[in-house]
Design a protein around this motif. Structure first.
Motif, mmCIF file in Angstrom:
data_model
loop_
_atom_site.group_PDB
_atom_site.id
_atom_site.type_symbol
_atom_site.label_atom_id
_atom_site.label_comp_id
_atom_site.label_asym_id
_atom_site.label_seq_id
_atom_site.Cartn_x
_atom_site.Cartn_y
_atom_site.Cartn_z
ATOM 1 N N PRO A 38 0.058 -6.319 -4.801
ATOM 2 C CA PRO A 38 -0.532 -5.181 -4.094
ATOM 3 C C PRO A 38 -0.824 -5.527 -2.633
ATOM 4 O O PRO A 38 -0.921 -6.699 -2.269
ATOM 5 C CB PRO A 38 -1.825 -4.929 -4.861
ATOM 6 C CG PRO A 38 -2.136 -6.212 -5.535
ATOM 7 C CD PRO A 38 -0.840 -6.891 -5.803
ATOM 8 N N LYS B 95 -6.098 1.874 2.958
ATOM 9 C CA LYS B 95 -5.610 2.413 1.701
ATOM 10 C C LYS B 95 -4.793 1.367 0.937
ATOM 11 O O LYS B 95 -3.924 0.720 1.507
ATOM 12 C CB LYS B 95 -4.754 3.658 1.976
ATOM 13 C CG LYS B 95 -4.530 4.503 0.748
ATOM 14 C CD LYS B 95 -4.066 5.904 1.123
ATOM 15 C CE LYS B 95 -3.712 6.677 -0.126
ATOM 16 N NZ LYS B 95 -3.322 8.055 0.147
ATOM 17 N N VAL B 96 -5.077 1.247 -0.352
ATOM 18 C CA VAL B 96 -4.403 0.260 -1.192
ATOM 19 C C VAL B 96 -3.014 0.772 -1.590
ATOM 20 O O VAL B 96 -2.845 1.940 -1.907
ATOM 21 C CB VAL B 96 -5.245 -0.006 -2.459
ATOM 22 C CG1 VAL B 96 -4.463 -0.822 -3.469
ATOM 23 C CG2 VAL B 96 -6.543 -0.704 -2.107
ATOM 24 N N VAL B 97 -2.016 -0.135 -1.549
ATOM 25 C CA VAL B 97 -0.680 0.179 -2.051
ATOM 26 C C VAL B 97 -0.412 -0.768 -3.217
ATOM 27 O O VAL B 97 -0.338 -1.976 -3.016
ATOM 28 C CB VAL B 97 0.418 -0.063 -0.994
ATOM 29 C CG1 VAL B 97 1.660 0.734 -1.342
ATOM 30 C CG2 VAL B 97 -0.067 0.272 0.394
ATOM 31 N N ALA B 98 -0.280 -0.226 -4.406
ATOM 32 C CA ALA B 98 -0.044 -1.068 -5.579
ATOM 33 C C ALA B 98 1.305 -1.785 -5.445
ATOM 34 O O ALA B 98 2.173 -1.343 -4.691
ATOM 35 C CB ALA B 98 -0.058 -0.201 -6.833
ATOM 36 N N LYS C 284 3.866 3.336 -3.777
ATOM 37 C CA LYS C 284 3.936 3.913 -2.430
ATOM 38 C C LYS C 284 2.759 4.851 -2.207
ATOM 39 O O LYS C 284 2.216 5.415 -3.156
ATOM 40 C CB LYS C 284 5.267 4.636 -2.214
ATOM 41 C CG LYS C 284 5.620 5.619 -3.290
ATOM 42 C CD LYS C 284 7.070 6.053 -3.123
ATOM 43 C CE LYS C 284 7.546 6.744 -4.394
ATOM 44 N NZ LYS C 284 8.964 6.780 -4.543
ATOM 45 N N ILE C 285 2.383 4.984 -0.941
ATOM 46 C CA ILE C 285 1.260 5.849 -0.594
ATOM 47 C C ILE C 285 1.633 6.727 0.602
ATOM 48 O O ILE C 285 2.603 6.458 1.303
ATOM 49 C CB ILE C 285 -0.006 5.058 -0.227
ATOM 50 C CG1 ILE C 285 0.280 4.109 0.928
ATOM 51 C CG2 ILE C 285 -0.571 4.325 -1.421
ATOM 52 C CD1 ILE C 285 -0.952 3.619 1.645
ATOM 53 N N THR C 286 0.848 7.760 0.785
ATOM 54 C CA THR C 286 0.981 8.616 1.958
ATOM 55 C C THR C 286 -0.279 8.483 2.794
ATOM 56 O O THR C 286 -1.383 8.477 2.264
ATOM 57 C CB THR C 286 1.115 10.094 1.523
ATOM 58 O OG1 THR C 286 2.189 10.183 0.599
ATOM 59 C CG2 THR C 286 1.381 10.988 2.706
ATOM 60 N N VAL C 287 -0.091 8.335 4.099
ATOM 61 C CA VAL C 287 -1.227 8.271 5.011
ATOM 62 C C VAL C 287 -0.956 9.238 6.163
ATOM 63 O O VAL C 287 0.128 9.210 6.743
ATOM 64 C CB VAL C 287 -1.412 6.841 5.584
ATOM 65 C CG1 VAL C 287 -2.563 6.810 6.586
ATOM 66 C CG2 VAL C 287 -1.668 5.830 4.476
ATOM 67 N N GLY D 281 -2.094 2.252 -8.828
ATOM 68 C CA GLY D 281 -0.860 3.000 -8.580
ATOM 69 C C GLY D 281 -0.993 4.446 -9.013
ATOM 70 O O GLY D 281 -0.667 5.366 -8.261
ATOM 71 N N GLN E 186 -1.062 8.068 -6.741
ATOM 72 C CA GLN E 186 -0.067 9.137 -6.881
ATOM 73 C C GLN E 186 -0.707 10.489 -7.185
ATOM 74 O O GLN E 186 -0.116 11.534 -6.909
ATOM 75 C CB GLN E 186 0.928 8.802 -8.006
ATOM 76 C CG GLN E 186 1.774 7.577 -7.731
ATOM 77 C CD GLN E 186 2.466 7.644 -6.384
ATOM 78 O OE1 GLN E 186 3.115 8.630 -6.065
ATOM 79 N NE2 GLN E 186 2.301 6.610 -5.566
ATOM 80 N N GLY F 70 -0.672 12.454 -3.780
ATOM 81 C CA GLY F 70 -0.736 11.206 -3.021
ATOM 82 C C GLY F 70 -2.083 10.941 -2.369
ATOM 83 O O GLY F 70 -2.253 9.953 -1.675
ATOM 84 N N MET F 71 -3.039 11.835 -2.586
ATOM 85 C CA MET F 71 -4.341 11.660 -1.954
ATOM 86 C C MET F 71 -5.410 11.288 -2.977
ATOM 87 O O MET F 71 -6.610 11.438 -2.730
ATOM 88 C CB MET F 71 -4.743 12.949 -1.220
ATOM 89 C CG MET F 71 -3.922 13.191 0.021
ATOM 90 S SD MET F 71 -4.152 11.858 1.211
ATOM 91 C CE MET F 71 -2.478 11.569 1.732
ATOM 92 N N GLN G 123 -6.398 8.419 -4.121
ATOM 93 C CA GLN G 123 -7.252 7.282 -3.793
ATOM 94 C C GLN G 123 -8.439 7.717 -2.926
ATOM 95 O O GLN G 123 -9.582 7.341 -3.195
ATOM 96 C CB GLN G 123 -6.426 6.253 -3.031
ATOM 97 C CG GLN G 123 -6.889 4.843 -3.230
ATOM 98 C CD GLN G 123 -5.975 3.887 -2.492
ATOM 99 O OE1 GLN G 123 -6.324 3.350 -1.471
ATOM 100 N NE2 GLN G 123 -4.775 3.695 -3.016
#
Lengths: 136, 276
Positions: free
Chosen positions: A86, A98-101, A105-108, B55, B59, B63-64, B66
């Motif tokens: 991660p 923001k954590v990315v496993a 994938k993440i959106t910022v 994870g 998702q 995607g928000m 978290q």
């Protein structure tokens, strides 16, 4: 209390030293960019806004490590972690964390940004995972 | 090893400051320590679950997830801390009324303990899950167990040490002031949590108005320096607060202060309780 004060003083000194380093880093980054641009054909002053910008993490490094985006627009970043471990996308300049496993994938969303250079890093591997976003 | 220690120190510091203030504020409630331990255990278990689900949480909600999850954790913690402040205030009044009925008072004292356990667990959840993820990351990337252990312990001891310093500092304070001071510290803690939650919601695009930073004082005091992160946790300091953050912070503080005044015992009442 004395210990706390000493610790704080020490920390402040370190912070200002780090700030100086940062400025030197930014300076050299700018020089390099100027060099790059001189080599290529003259780039547009204002990059076109894309729907989203993808940054990949591989071997604890960001690709591309330097991303150019238009200033004054809301930017959607997709951060894709190709490593098994991660990572945390963190930027003091952009005020994001923001954590990315691993394999995730993440959106910022960032911006609208003023023109300038914004650095970010991977909090779990700050030695290698460093990048900048340049708003023009 | 040192970089790992520094990161763990930061995460642990935030946890231990919150817990330090909560413990100082609820000192003197019978059987509290047992619930604090439950809270700590629950926090560790919860952190592992959150880390494992990182994870899936990311998702969720387009995607928000978290941001939303962390904001909800913060808001819930703020709510329960606010409730604890009011309860402690009212409790000190009840205690004086039933000064001679010790048994009754102790039974009364059991009520907010579940809440304290939950507050402790919630305080650990966000930063704790990051520690778990980072530790896992170091292991996957081939860090040695010795490095991990040394760095982790160093960071943890330093973080807990500062939290303990706050706790003992507060406990040592003149009993005349301790209840009003810890009450206000809890109020600031809750207001800061609301502000942080609104910051996260803003970053996720859930705050449609007042979502731009009002000012930037990071040149003066970075949130990421030692003093900055202590003030961020204890007093809700934000270097680039949005309008909504400021509104949330001021509103929480005002409401809690008014409620504290409504239910408030005076300094003498607080003193009597401590002496018991």
């Amino acid at each position: 209390v004395a210990v706390l004060v000493a610790a704080v003083a020490c920390d402040l000194a370190r912070a200002s030293a780090a700030g100086a380093d940062q400025r030197i880093l930014e300076k050299s980054e700018e020089d390099k960019r100027a060099g790059d641009e001189a080599g290529q054909a003259v780039e547009d002053a204002r990059p076109v806004l894309k729907k989203e910008y993808v940054i990949e993490i591989k071997d604890h490094k960001f690709h591309p490590a330097k991303l150019i985006v238009p200033a004054g627009k809301k930017i959607k970043l997709r951060i894709v972690n190709l490593d098994k471990s991660p990572e945390e996308f963190e930027s003091y300049d952009l005020n994001r964390e923001k954590v990315v496993a691993g394999g995730g994938k993440i959106t910022v969303y960032v911006g609208p940004l003023k023109p300038g250079t914004y650095s970010y890093f991977g909090e779990f591997n700050p030695d290698t995972a460093q990048g900048v976003i340049i708003a023009k | 090893m040192l970089s790992l220690a520094v990161i763990i120190f930061r995460e642990v510091l935030e946890i231990s400051l919150i817990i330090g203030v909560v413990l100082a504020a609820t000192r003197g409630l019978a059987g509290r320590n047992r619930w604090v331990w439950f809270g700590l255990l629950g926090g560790v278990a919860g952190s592992c679950v959150v880390a494992l689900s990182a994870g899936a949480i990311s998702q969720a909600v387009a995607g928000m997830g978290q941001e939303l999850f962390n904001a909800l954790v913060l808001l819930l913690a703020a709510l329960l801390i606010g409730w604890t402040v009011i309860w402690m205030r009212r409790h000190s009044c009840e205690m004086t009324q039933r000064l001679r009925a010790v048994g009754q008072a102790v039974a009364e004292g059991k009520r907010p303990l579940h809440v304290i356990a939950v507050v402790v667990a919630l305080a650990m959840l966000r930063e704790g899950s990051e520690i778990v993820l980072m530790t896992y990351g170091v292991m996957v990337s081939g860090g040695t167990a010795a490095q991990l252990l040394a760095g982790g312990l160093l960071g943890m001891v330093a973080g807990v040490g500062l939290g303990a310093a706050i706790y003992y500092g507060l406990v040592k304070m003149a009993t005349r002031y301790v209840f009003s001071v810890t009450g206000f510290m809890l109020a600031f803690l809750a207001a800061g949590m609301v502000s942080q939650a609104l910051e996260l919601l803003g970053a996720a695009g859930f705050v449609p108005v007042l979502d731009m930073p009002l000012w930037d004082t990071s040149w003066l005091l970075s949130e990421h320096s030692l003093l900055g992160s202590i003030l961020r946790t204890l007093a809700g300091y934000s270097a680039q607060p949005t309008g909504m953050q400021l509104v949330g912070f001021v509103l929480t503080l005002t409401v809690l202060t008014l409620l504290m005044r409504t239910y408030g015992g005076n300094a003498r009442v607080a003193k009597v309780e401590v002496e018991k």
